[in-house]
Design an enzyme around this catalytic site. Structure first.
Site, PDB file in Angstrom:
ATOM      1  N   HIS A   1      20.464  53.186  29.964  1.00 13.74           N
ATOM      2  CA  HIS A   1      19.713  52.215  29.797  1.00 13.74           C
ATOM      3  C   HIS A   1      19.170  51.387  30.895  1.00 13.74           C
ATOM      4  CE1 HIS A   1      20.209  52.493  25.353  1.00 13.74           C
ATOM      5  NE2 HIS A   1      21.466  52.477  25.616  1.00 13.74           N
TER       6      HIS A   1
ATOM      7  N   ASN B   1      46.945  22.428  52.954  1.00 12.37           N
ATOM      8  CA  ASN B   1      46.475  23.492  52.331  1.00 12.37           C
ATOM      9  C   ASN B   1      45.836  22.660  51.163  1.00 12.37           C
ATOM     10  OD1 ASN B   1      45.757  25.728  50.833  1.00 12.37           O
ATOM     11  ND2 ASN B   1      47.890  26.110  49.985  1.00 12.37           N
ATOM     12  N   GLY B   2      44.584  23.133  50.833  1.00 13.57           N
ATOM     13  CA  GLY B   2      43.815  22.345  49.658  1.00 13.57           C
ATOM     14  C   GLY B   2      42.484  21.644  49.791  1.00 13.57           C
TER      15      GLY B   2
ATOM     16  N   LYS C   1      43.663  36.078  49.648  1.00 12.59           N
ATOM     17  CA  LYS C   1      44.578  36.838  48.514  1.00 12.59           C
ATOM     18  C   LYS C   1      44.454  36.012  47.350  1.00 12.59           C
ATOM     19  CE  LYS C   1      47.516  39.725  46.895  1.00 12.59           C
ATOM     20  NZ  LYS C   1      47.002  40.983  46.410  1.00 12.59           N
TER      21      LYS C   1
ATOM     22  N   TRP D   1      41.849  29.489  55.802  1.00 12.77           N
ATOM     23  CA  TRP D   1      40.888  30.150  55.075  1.00 12.77           C
ATOM     24  C   TRP D   1      39.853  29.109  54.777  1.00 12.77           C
ATOM     25  CZ3 TRP D   1      38.512  30.366  50.112  1.00 12.77           C
ATOM     26  CH2 TRP D   1      37.841  31.196  49.705  1.00 12.77           C
TER      27      TRP D   1
ATOM     28  N   ARG E   1      47.132  34.966  53.236  1.00 16.66           N
ATOM     29  CA  ARG E   1      46.543  33.454  52.614  1.00 16.66           C
ATOM     30  C   ARG E   1      45.363  33.009  53.246  1.00 16.66           C
ATOM     31  NH1 ARG E   1      50.210  30.974  49.075  1.00 16.66           N
ATOM     32  NH2 ARG E   1      49.120  28.908  49.213  1.00 16.66           N
TER      33      ARG E   1
ATOM     34  N   LYS F   1      37.542  47.934  44.033  1.00 15.23           N
ATOM     35  CA  LYS F   1      38.376  48.332  44.717  1.00 15.23           C
ATOM     36  C   LYS F   1      37.647  48.873  46.280  1.00 15.23           C
ATOM     37  CE  LYS F   1      41.162  46.574  44.486  1.00 15.23           C
ATOM     38  NZ  LYS F   1      41.743  45.747  43.324  1.00 15.23           N
TER      39      LYS F   1
ATOM     40  N   CYS G   1      44.966  28.391  52.336  1.00 16.26           N
ATOM     41  CA  CYS G   1      45.628  28.441  53.773  1.00 16.26           C
ATOM     42  C   CYS G   1      47.280  28.643  53.532  1.00 16.26           C
ATOM     43  CB  CYS G   1      45.135  27.131  54.508  1.00 16.26           C
ATOM     44  SG  CYS G   1      43.635  26.774  54.351  1.00 16.26           S
TER      45      CYS G   1
ATOM     46  N   GLU H   1      37.255  48.299  38.021  1.00 20.69           N
ATOM     47  CA  GLU H   1      38.165  48.099  39.123  1.00 20.69           C
ATOM     48  C   GLU H   1      37.932  49.151  40.289  1.00 20.69           C
ATOM     49  OE1 GLU H   1      40.213  46.006  39.647  1.00 20.69           O
ATOM     50  OE2 GLU H   1      41.883  46.730  40.883  1.00 20.69           O
TER      51      GLU H   1
ATOM     52  N   GLU I   1      35.339  45.635  48.161  1.00 28.12           N
ATOM     53  CA  GLU I   1      36.093  44.898  49.022  1.00 28.12           C
ATOM     54  C   GLU I   1      36.662  45.272  49.896  1.00 28.12           C
ATOM     55  OE1 GLU I   1      39.021  42.419  46.545  1.00 28.12           O
ATOM     56  OE2 GLU I   1      39.969  44.220  45.653  1.00 28.12           O
TER      57      GLU I   1
HETATM   58  C1  AGP Z   1      41.482  41.738  43.876  1.00 28.69           C
HETATM   59  O1  AGP Z   1      41.562  43.147  44.382  1.00 28.69           O
HETATM   60  C2  AGP Z   1      40.892  40.745  44.350  1.00 28.69           C
HETATM   61  N1  AGP Z   1      41.231  40.665  45.716  1.00 28.69           N
HETATM   62  C3  AGP Z   1      40.933  39.612  43.451  1.00 28.69           C
HETATM   63  O2  AGP Z   1      39.576  39.958  42.605  1.00 28.69           O
HETATM   64  C4  AGP Z   1      41.916  39.167  42.557  1.00 28.69           C
HETATM   65  O3  AGP Z   1      42.147  39.937  41.569  1.00 28.69           O
HETATM   66  C5  AGP Z   1      41.491  37.773  41.870  1.00 28.69           C
HETATM   67  O4  AGP Z   1      41.166  36.795  42.801  1.00 28.69           O
HETATM   68  C6  AGP Z   1      42.438  37.076  41.087  1.00 28.69           C
HETATM   69  O5  AGP Z   1      43.426  36.580  41.808  1.00 28.69           O
HETATM   70  P1  AGP Z   1      44.972  36.445  40.924  1.00 28.69           P
HETATM   71  O6  AGP Z   1      45.449  37.455  40.081  1.00 28.69           O
HETATM   72  O7  AGP Z   1      45.893  36.193  41.836  1.00 28.69           O
HETATM   73  O8  AGP Z   1      44.651  35.490  40.116  1.00 28.69           O
END
Ligand code: AGP
Length: 619
Positions: free
Chosen positions: A515, A98-99, A614, A74, A27, A496, A2, A492, A499
């Site tokens: 395989h 937050n936490g 994030k 969040w 966040r 992308k 959060c 990757e 997500e």
């Molecule tokens: C990346 O597009 C993601 N949103 C997610 O996988 C991110 O890379 C992961 O949560 C790690 O975050 P960080 O690099 O802040 O540790």
């Protein structure tokens, strides 16, 4: 995760709080709220959904007052509803948090036995009750917060106000980031410097178990025993514009286009061109000389950077490298000792699993290097050495420039270790000498210097990639294939796409296709094949043939001028030829654009995809 903000000054607090929350929305974005006080009881406003929902309510009837706290949520404990949204109020005390309160159930039982009733399903409401219980017996708010937090197990960044102490905000921190912004006749509390950048660049980073009292003209930091601590402020060199969209429709697109500059910022001051070496200020070679084994840890995209890092370090420095997901490493019994180096990669530096994993490695005596984008984040504080990526703020939830700068950072580190290895072997008279000699080092530095220009060249193809993307918005599944150092880029590319567009996508090592995944191929499954002109190129052509023979669609990413792939692929994206070790960065850019345009065309919320945050500060 959060975001919290607090403001004490002369301006209308609602406006400052909403501005700060807007910049912290990355966040968390399932609900939000503010509490604004004008000398007595604060006025609470909360809303479910994106910040716009709160914005509409607040602007419809702006509350008067120049002190307040705000929160963007969040959800962890309790669904995203208005009752569960922060702030939470009990008696004269109002709290944003937050936490996670880990001993939530036992504290809740205790408070219920004491006669407390709860309005929400959150753990935060417990904190409001605990603080109020102390404060109600005439204990000043700052002391009440300190006493209450002694009872709490877990993590927190808190902002607390009291109707009985107007104009004052108390902040408390443990394992969640919290900063104080020092303004002129006004002061701020926030989860992140982004929230205060438009008002001040002078900030104090609070440490765990520190408590701050903020008023418009003053701030005081105390430790858990109530002893005052002198804290030095730091000047942040980020500009407010870095946290704005700057004319782009989405932060993600802006951040993709910032990559030429971002990679230059990662290299800046670190390249020793003539020596073919890397300068890493503050690194002590002696600490790294006896390293026998390296672990690279990370989550999500950062884990993909770790996978590329294994290739680079093993090839440049000839030291065995193991890569692990932080969330796995923390629960197994890895072979870590004094001669182990752990490299932790994290954009935010706040990912709970990565912090726990390096905590474990530290206990076993490992040295820790962090590759991180956020100055003074939790990760950078617990690492022995920090290699900052300097990508600037990344707001889009999908990581783009943070990833490519992580790849540049790991390239720098691999070259640094390779050059050290080479010198040491020479001194020790080891035959054959391993690592990177000066001549090779000079070549590797030169190749890196071409990178920003090559990224720019790919970005110039944005329109063509956008046109191509339009043809694929109705597909429901994608496969990405890559080999060797580019296999992590297939992972990757797939991450992308899934997500931000919610399309199912999988990355696979191309050699493994036969395989299992080959069974999936039909005309509805586009396959993105990463086929740069390297030693695996003929094999990638073979993969394309296999796909075509089974009626699949191929999108091939190849080097400019390739004449072979076009005869097998349905669509071709060209990228400039780069050194093998930089190809992962080059191939990443079109995959980011492809995912972005498919998602933008579908109309999903590109910057704030559903269910994601994030940085994941909880397990
Ligand atoms: C990346 O597009 C993601 N949103 C997610 O996988 C991110 O890379 C992961 O949560 C790690 O975050 P960080 O690099 O802040 O540790």
């Amino acid at each position: 995760m959060c975001g919290i903000v607090g403001y004490a000054g002369d301006r209308p607090a609602w406006s400052v709080l909403l501005g700060g929350l807007k910049r912290l929305e990355y966040r968390g974005y399932d609900s939000s709220g503010i509490a604004v006080a004008n000398g007595g009881e604060p006025y609470l406003m909360r809303a479910v959904g994106k910040l716009n929902a709160l914005d509409d309510i607040v602007k419809g009837a702006p509350p008067e007052g120049a002190t307040g706290i705000g929160h963007t949520r969040w959800a962890t404990h309790g669904r995203p509803t208005e009752l569960n949204a922060h702030p939470h109020k009990e008696g004269s005390v109002t709290v944003v948090h937050n936490g996670i309160v880990e001993n939530y159930l036992s504290l809740r039982d205790e408070l219920i036995k004491d006669g407390a009733t709860f309005k929400s399903e959150t753990d935060t409401e417990i904190l409001a009750h605990l603080i109020e219980r102390e404060h109600a017996s005439n204990i000043p708010l700052e002391e009440a917060v300190r006493k209450a937090m002694l009872r709490v197990q877990g993590s927190y960044a808190l902002g607390v106000i009291s109707a009985r102490e107007p104009g004052r905000i108390i902040g408390a921190k443990k394992e969640c980031p919290l900063i104080v912004g020092i303004g002129d006749g006004e002061n701020f509390l926030a989860s992140d410097v982004l929230a205060v950048l438009d008002a001040t660049k002078e900030v104090i980073f609070l440490e765990d178990d520190e408590f701050v009292t903020i008023e418009k003209e003053s701030y005081t930091v105390k430790d858990a025993d109530g002893k005052e601590i002198a804290k030095e402020s730091r000047t942040i060199n980020w500009s407010p514009a870095m946290a704005e969209k700057g004319g782009y429709r989405h932060f993600m697109k802006k951040e993709i286009f910032e990559q030429p500059e971002a990679v230059i910022d990662t290299m800046r001051g670190r390249l020793m061109e003539a020596e073919g070496d890397i300068f890493l200020g503050g690194f002590n070679t002696k600490d790294l000389d006896g390293i026998e084994r390296i672990y690279i840890l990370g989550c999500g995209t950062s884990w993909h950077a770790a996978l590329v890092g294994k290739f680079l370090i093993e090839e440049f420095a000839r030291i065995p490298v193991e890569v692990d997901l932080s969330s796995e490493f923390r629960y197994r019994d890895p072979l870590v000792g004094r001669n182990t180096l752990v490299i932790a990669i994290s954009q935010s530096g706040e990912t709970a699993d990565t912090l726990a994993a390096i905590g474990k490695a530290r206990k076993e005596g490992a040295k820790i290097i962090s590759i991180c984008n956020v100055l003074e984040s939790s990760l950078t504080r617990v690492s022995d050495y920090n290699l900052m990526t300097h990508a600037g703020p990344e707001i889009g939830v999908a990581s783009t420039k943070a990833f490519t700068t992580q790849l540049v950072a790991i390239y720098l580190l691999a070259l640094y270790l390779g050059r050290r290895r080479n010198r040491r072997d020479q001194v020790l008279g080891i035959d054959p000498v391993r690592g990177i000699d000066q001549e090779r080092g000079v070549e590797l530095v030169q190749e890196l210097l071409h990178l920003p220009h090559q990224i720019k060249e790919i970005l110039e193809n944005d329109d063509a990639i956008e046109r191509l993307a339009r043809a694929y918005t109705h597909n429901t599944d994608f496969l990405y294939l890559g080999r060797s150092i580019n296999y992590p880029i297939a992972l990757e590319g797939a991450l992308k796409l899934k997500e931000i567009s919610y399309i199912h996508a999988e990355g696979y090592p191309a050699g493994e296709m036969k395989h299992g995944p080959i069974a999936l191929i039909d005309e509805d499954l586009p396959i993105v094949v990463l086929a740069p002109a390297d030693e695996s190129y003929p094999k990638m052509l073979g993969n394309m043939e296999e796909v075509k023979a089974r009626g699949g669609r191929v999108i091939a990413v190849v080097n400019t001028g390739d004449t072979e792939a076009g005869t097998r692929a349905d669509d071709v994206i060209e990228v400039p030829k780069a050194s093998k070790y930089l190809t992962p960065i080059i191939l990443t850019i079109p995959l980011q654009l492809l995912a972005y345009h498919i998602a933008a065309e579908k109309g999903t919320d590109v910057d704030q995809p559903r269910n994601l945050a994030k940085s994941v500060t909880v397990e």
